[in-house]
Design a protein around this motif. Structure first.
Motif, PDB file in Angstrom:
ATOM      1  N   UNK A 197      -9.839  10.188 -25.356  1.00 47.97           N
ATOM      2  CA  UNK A 197     -11.088  10.475 -25.490  1.00 47.97           C
ATOM      3  C   UNK A 197     -11.886   9.483 -26.051  1.00 47.97           C
ATOM      4  N   UNK A 198     -12.936   8.759 -25.206  1.00 49.62           N
ATOM      5  CA  UNK A 198     -13.694   7.683 -25.838  1.00 49.62           C
ATOM      6  C   UNK A 198     -15.180   8.408 -26.352  1.00 49.62           C
ATOM      7  N   UNK A 199     -15.363   8.397 -27.658  1.00 54.58           N
ATOM      8  CA  UNK A 199     -16.802   8.715 -28.067  1.00 54.58           C
ATOM      9  C   UNK A 199     -17.411   7.615 -28.570  1.00 54.58           C
ATOM     10  N   UNK A 200     -18.829   7.613 -27.813  1.00 53.73           N
ATOM     11  CA  UNK A 200     -19.828   6.538 -28.094  1.00 53.73           C
ATOM     12  C   UNK A 200     -21.095   7.197 -28.466  1.00 53.73           C
ATOM     13  N   UNK A 201     -21.029   7.187 -29.735  1.00 49.91           N
ATOM     14  CA  UNK A 201     -22.081   8.171 -30.559  1.00 49.91           C
ATOM     15  C   UNK A 201     -23.556   7.536 -30.450  1.00 49.91           C
ATOM     16  N   UNK A 202     -23.780   6.292 -30.057  1.00 48.02           N
ATOM     17  CA  UNK A 202     -24.933   5.628 -29.885  1.00 48.02           C
ATOM     18  C   UNK A 202     -25.900   6.112 -31.210  1.00 48.02           C
ATOM     19  N   UNK A 203     -27.044   6.750 -31.008  1.00 44.34           N
ATOM     20  CA  UNK A 203     -27.797   6.951 -32.079  1.00 44.34           C
ATOM     21  C   UNK A 203     -27.646   8.415 -32.799  1.00 44.34           C
ATOM     22  N   UNK A 204     -26.385   9.112 -32.775  1.00 41.59           N
ATOM     23  CA  UNK A 204     -26.290  10.182 -33.662  1.00 41.59           C
ATOM     24  C   UNK A 204     -26.108   9.899 -34.786  1.00 41.59           C
ATOM     25  N   UNK A 213     -15.853  14.735 -34.639  1.00 46.37           N
ATOM     26  CA  UNK A 213     -14.395  14.475 -34.773  1.00 46.37           C
ATOM     27  C   UNK A 213     -13.785  15.049 -35.647  1.00 46.37           C
ATOM     28  N   UNK A 214     -13.967  15.730 -36.586  1.00 47.63           N
ATOM     29  CA  UNK A 214     -13.271  16.768 -37.276  1.00 47.63           C
ATOM     30  C   UNK A 214     -12.845  17.716 -36.213  1.00 47.63           C
ATOM     31  N   UNK A 215     -13.372  18.244 -35.226  1.00 49.49           N
ATOM     32  CA  UNK A 215     -12.796  19.116 -34.301  1.00 49.49           C
ATOM     33  C   UNK A 215     -11.621  18.971 -33.613  1.00 49.49           C
ATOM     34  N   UNK A 216     -11.485  17.623 -33.259  1.00 52.34           N
ATOM     35  CA  UNK A 216     -10.371  16.713 -32.928  1.00 52.34           C
ATOM     36  C   UNK A 216      -9.277  16.611 -33.550  1.00 52.34           C
ATOM     37  N   UNK A 217      -9.541  16.389 -34.944  1.00 60.06           N
ATOM     38  CA  UNK A 217      -8.533  15.899 -35.926  1.00 60.06           C
ATOM     39  C   UNK A 217      -7.321  16.759 -36.072  1.00 60.06           C
ATOM     40  N   UNK A 218      -6.203  15.954 -36.050  1.00 53.95           N
ATOM     41  CA  UNK A 218      -4.888  16.538 -35.988  1.00 53.95           C
ATOM     42  C   UNK A 218      -4.259  17.357 -34.570  1.00 53.95           C
ATOM     43  N   UNK A 219      -5.276  17.456 -33.685  1.00 56.00           N
ATOM     44  CA  UNK A 219      -5.072  17.838 -32.388  1.00 56.00           C
ATOM     45  C   UNK A 219      -4.026  17.079 -31.722  1.00 56.00           C
ATOM     46  N   UNK A 220      -2.723  17.379 -31.555  1.00 56.38           N
ATOM     47  CA  UNK A 220      -1.877  16.330 -30.739  1.00 56.38           C
ATOM     48  C   UNK A 220      -2.201  16.484 -29.277  1.00 56.38           C
ATOM     49  N   UNK A 221      -2.886  17.054 -28.609  1.00 49.78           N
ATOM     50  CA  UNK A 221      -3.488  16.781 -27.227  1.00 49.78           C
ATOM     51  C   UNK A 221      -4.067  15.532 -26.907  1.00 49.78           C
ATOM     52  N   UNK A 222      -4.774  15.450 -28.158  1.00 48.96           N
ATOM     53  CA  UNK A 222      -5.746  14.274 -28.065  1.00 48.96           C
ATOM     54  C   UNK A 222      -5.775  13.002 -28.909  1.00 48.96           C
ATOM     55  N   UNK A 223      -6.150  11.782 -28.044  1.00 50.75           N
ATOM     56  CA  UNK A 223      -6.373  10.541 -29.279  1.00 50.75           C
ATOM     57  C   UNK A 223      -7.684  10.190 -29.020  1.00 50.75           C
ATOM     58  N   UNK A 224      -8.417  10.039 -29.937  1.00 49.06           N
ATOM     59  CA  UNK A 224      -9.928   9.804 -29.886  1.00 49.06           C
ATOM     60  C   UNK A 224     -10.200   8.354 -30.431  1.00 49.06           C
ATOM     61  N   UNK A 225     -11.105   7.588 -29.680  1.00 50.45           N
ATOM     62  CA  UNK A 225     -11.622   6.450 -30.268  1.00 50.45           C
ATOM     63  C   UNK A 225     -13.115   6.388 -30.468  1.00 50.45           C
ATOM     64  N   UNK A 242     -13.324  10.224 -43.602  1.00 50.90           N
ATOM     65  CA  UNK A 242     -12.691  10.804 -43.010  1.00 50.90           C
ATOM     66  C   UNK A 242     -11.326  10.090 -42.297  1.00 50.90           C
ATOM     67  N   UNK A 243     -10.386  10.480 -42.251  1.00 54.80           N
ATOM     68  CA  UNK A 243      -9.044   9.966 -41.586  1.00 54.80           C
ATOM     69  C   UNK A 243      -8.277  10.956 -40.881  1.00 54.80           C
ATOM     70  N   UNK A 244      -7.610  10.614 -39.855  1.00 57.10           N
ATOM     71  CA  UNK A 244      -6.824  11.331 -39.187  1.00 57.10           C
ATOM     72  C   UNK A 244      -5.965  10.412 -38.342  1.00 57.10           C
ATOM     73  N   UNK A 245      -4.795  10.603 -37.897  1.00 57.31           N
ATOM     74  CA  UNK A 245      -3.657   9.767 -37.398  1.00 57.31           C
ATOM     75  C   UNK A 245      -4.298   9.677 -35.758  1.00 57.31           C
ATOM     76  N   UNK A 246      -4.758  10.711 -35.477  1.00 56.65           N
ATOM     77  CA  UNK A 246      -5.206  10.708 -33.914  1.00 56.65           C
ATOM     78  C   UNK A 246      -6.830  10.303 -33.802  1.00 56.65           C
ATOM     79  N   UNK A 247      -7.225   9.597 -34.637  1.00 56.83           N
ATOM     80  CA  UNK A 247      -8.673   9.255 -34.438  1.00 56.83           C
ATOM     81  C   UNK A 247      -8.729   7.778 -34.957  1.00 56.83           C
ATOM     82  N   UNK A 248      -9.436   6.977 -34.141  1.00 54.76           N
ATOM     83  CA  UNK A 248      -9.638   5.641 -34.386  1.00 54.76           C
ATOM     84  C   UNK A 248     -11.002   5.370 -34.358  1.00 54.76           C
TER      85      UNK A 248
END
Length: 356
Positions: A197-204, A213-225, A242-248
């Motif tokens: 999953x590519x997350x482009x937050x722009x003006x968020x 990103x907390x919702x995706x943290x630790x979920x082994x089904x997804x890798x998010x950048x 925030x730090x999680x192995x599956x979030x870059x």
């Protein structure tokens, strides 16, 4: 051209395509009118627009007030009073054989002055929005209107434009995206986890980014950048909390084309450029923020053609990701059906045919 990358980038893409397809044949000048004039109203309106929709994005009525022939002609006529000399000097300096406008705010002014002083020069309007033809795009009687898709053409006709003048050639994207997109064929198989999953937050805001990103943290089904752009403060704040192995977390990058190519799903707001880049790359989108006005048209396009979802709720966004993966070949096929391969090249061919 004027404003953000949604206007500058398509102009640059068409320029590159013209030079590549027709070496040494066309002399192209990309003009940012912010550099050509010192008109206070232009800078004020542009800055006010960016501020109001960043901080008070619920004020849709402001945009709706401007969406009228009377309002846009009045503003353009005021602009003409102060800038006729600058625009004439620009025309005399560049001596155009064709003018293409993709910044609607002063479109009518440029058309009026061109028709009065250079009546034989073709005038082309390129709409960089989908599904929302604001009257700023329509009040100039351009020789041709270039639009993204059939839906936008129908809205143009409904607002009084001749169908014969409307060309469906898409919205140009950066050449690296366009070229990768041409090579990207819809898959016939469902991808295997982990899904990228590519997350482009722009003006968020940082809060919105963190909650998602907390919702995706630790979920082994997804890798998010998460690509945060030029804001070092925002990147440092998020990385410190925030730090999680599956979030870059990534700051500025000039490798968006590669990142789009490697992703399965893109989460972002439906800006004109971003939407068209995702369509070119056959990537389903989840819209987590909509700026009222022209971006609503892009969001409607995504929902209508079932190529993604619109949601601001992090839990729903995660659920939507699973829905997309479940029918991933279907999403890619629908996007491919909507996509126009390398729009910049198609527009370049069209421009050459007019000038020939």
């Amino acid at each position: 051209s004027r404003g953000g990358k949604g206007h500058i980038m398509p102009a640059t893409a068409i320029t590159q395509a013209l030079h590549k397809l027709y070496p040494n044949k066309h002399r192209v000048t990309v003009v940012n009118m912010g550099d050509e004039s010192n008109f206070f109203l232009e800078d004020f309106l542009h800055s006010f627009y960016l501020w109001i929709f960043k901080h008070l994005s619920w004020v849709l009525w402001i945009y709706k007030i401007s969406d009228s022939k009377l309002f846009m002609k009045t503003v353009n006529n005021i602009y003409c009073q102060f800038n006729t000399k600058d625009i004439l000097e620009l025309y005399n300096r560049t001596k155009p054989d064709l003018v293409l406008s993709n910044y609607p705010i002063w479109d009518y002014s440029f058309y009026k002055i061109l028709r009065k002083s250079f009546p034989e020069v073709p005038y082309v309007n390129l709409n960089t929005d989908s599904n929302y033809p604001h009257y700023a795009w329509l009040i100039a009687d351009a020789d041709y209107n270039v639009v993204a898709d059939e839906d936008t053409k129908k809205l143009y006709v409904a607002r009084g434009k001749k169908a014969s003048k409307i060309k469906i050639l898409g919205i140009p994207v950066r050449q690296d995206v366009a070229e990768l997109g041409e090579k990207t064929l819809p898959t016939k198989t469902t991808p295997k986890a982990p899904y990228r999953v590519l997350f482009l937050p722009s003006s968020s805001s940082s809060r919105v980014i963190l909650n998602l990103i907390k919702e995706f943290a630790g979920n082994k089904d997804f890798e998010m950048e998460v690509v945060l752009g030029r804001s070092k403060t925002s990147a440092e704040k998020i990385q410190s909390k925030f730090q999680a192995k599956n979030i870059k977390i990534t700051g500025w990058t000039d490798e968006i084309a590669q990142k789009l190519s490697q992703s399965h799903i893109v989460i972002t707001k439906p800006g004109g450029s971003t939407t068209q880049e995702c369509i070119a790359m056959k990537k389903p989108m989840i819209i987590n923020k909509v700026v009222p006005g022209q971006e609503q048209g892009n969001a409607n396009l995504i929902v209508k053609h079932r190529i993604g979802f619109v949601s601001t709720n992090p839990k729903e966004i995660l659920e939507d990701c699973y829905k997309i993966i479940k029918d991933y070949p279907g999403y890619q096929k629908r996007i491919a059906d909507l996509s126009i391969n390398n729009s910049a090249k198609q527009i370049a061919h069209f421009i050459d045919s007019i000038e020939a």
